[in-house]
Design an enzyme around this catalytic site. Structure first.
Site, PDB file in Angstrom:
ATOM      1  N   CYS A  71      16.656  24.537  38.822  1.00 51.43           N
ATOM      2  CA  CYS A  71      15.877  24.223  37.614  1.00 51.43           C
ATOM      3  C   CYS A  71      14.403  24.594  37.743  1.00 51.43           C
ATOM      4  O   CYS A  71      13.856  25.307  36.908  1.00 51.43           O
ATOM      5  CB  CYS A  71      16.044  22.758  37.226  1.00 51.43           C
ATOM      6  SG  CYS A  71      15.374  21.547  38.399  1.00 51.43           S
ATOM      7  N   HIS A 121      14.577  16.837  37.188  1.00 52.14           N
ATOM      8  CA  HIS A 121      15.013  18.068  36.541  1.00 52.14           C
ATOM      9  C   HIS A 121      13.904  18.560  35.615  1.00 52.14           C
ATOM     10  O   HIS A 121      13.126  17.766  35.086  1.00 52.14           O
ATOM     11  CB  HIS A 121      16.295  17.810  35.740  1.00 52.14           C
ATOM     12  CG  HIS A 121      16.914  19.037  35.146  1.00 52.14           C
ATOM     13  ND1 HIS A 121      17.369  20.093  35.913  1.00 52.14           N
ATOM     14  CD2 HIS A 121      17.158  19.386  33.863  1.00 52.14           C
ATOM     15  CE1 HIS A 121      17.872  21.026  35.116  1.00 52.14           C
ATOM     16  NE2 HIS A 121      17.750  20.628  33.865  1.00 52.14           N
ATOM     17  N   HIS A 133      17.315  26.054  30.716  1.00 48.57           N
ATOM     18  CA  HIS A 133      17.308  25.454  32.048  1.00 48.57           C
ATOM     19  C   HIS A 133      18.480  25.962  32.876  1.00 48.57           C
ATOM     20  O   HIS A 133      19.395  26.599  32.370  1.00 48.57           O
ATOM     21  CB  HIS A 133      17.303  23.925  31.962  1.00 48.57           C
ATOM     22  CG  HIS A 133      18.571  23.312  31.470  1.00 48.57           C
ATOM     23  ND1 HIS A 133      19.100  22.174  32.025  1.00 48.57           N
ATOM     24  CD2 HIS A 133      19.442  23.663  30.489  1.00 48.57           C
ATOM     25  CE1 HIS A 133      20.233  21.848  31.399  1.00 48.57           C
ATOM     26  NE2 HIS A 133      20.448  22.731  30.461  1.00 48.57           N
TER      27      HIS A 133
END
Length: 157
Positions: A71, A121, A133
């Site tokens: 990520c 994240h 993402h």
């Protein structure tokens, strides 16, 4: 024959928020020395384009491109290619950016997913409640709707 437009005088009359719109409508590009806010918006828009171009690239923990990403590797890579430096991890990126309210988010802002005070994240805001993402092992870079309210937003300066 094309008309010459003086960007600084237009910015004074229209305000910095309209700088990109004025440049697009006038068919001009922003020159070095344009407002920092306009330059940041240009970098952010470019970072979103770069992330989108990586659609389908596989997730790999610790990877930062050009063909595999985790990520924060995707956000790191996208902004680096757009001309901005970010730290490598999601938490370090959160610590570095200017924090903004959800009501002020715009394309290219970073979206940080958190549990309590810990960021776990990150993705790039694409508009309309969606992010680009690289979610997890076995997945790929993709556009997805934000699925929780446990997010914070940050703007890369």
């Amino acid at each position: 024959m094309t008309a010459q437009i003086h960007i600084p005088s237009l910015l004074t009359r229209a305000g910095t928020a309209s700088a990109l719109t004025l440049a697009a409508v006038a068919g001009t590009s922003l020159a070095p020395g344009a407002t920092p806010e306009a330059q940041a918006a240009t970098h952010a828009a470019r970072a979103v384009q770069i992330a989108a171009s990586k659609k389908g690239s596989p997730y790999q923990w610790g990877a930062a491109g050009p063909s595999r990403f985790d990520c924060s590797g995707l956000t790191f890579y996208s902004f680096k290619k757009a001309g901005k430096k970010l730290p490598r991890t999601a938490q370090a990126q959160y610590n570095k950016v200017r924090h903004i309210a959800a009501s002020h988010r715009r394309r290219g802002d970073l979206v940080f997913f958190h549990y309590g005070r810990n960021v776990f994240h990150v993705g790039l805001y694409a508009g309309s409640g969606k992010i680009w993402h690289s979610p997890k092992t076995g997945s790929v870079v993709r556009l997805e709707r934000i699925w929780t309210k446990n997010v914070w937003y940050g703007r890369v300066n």
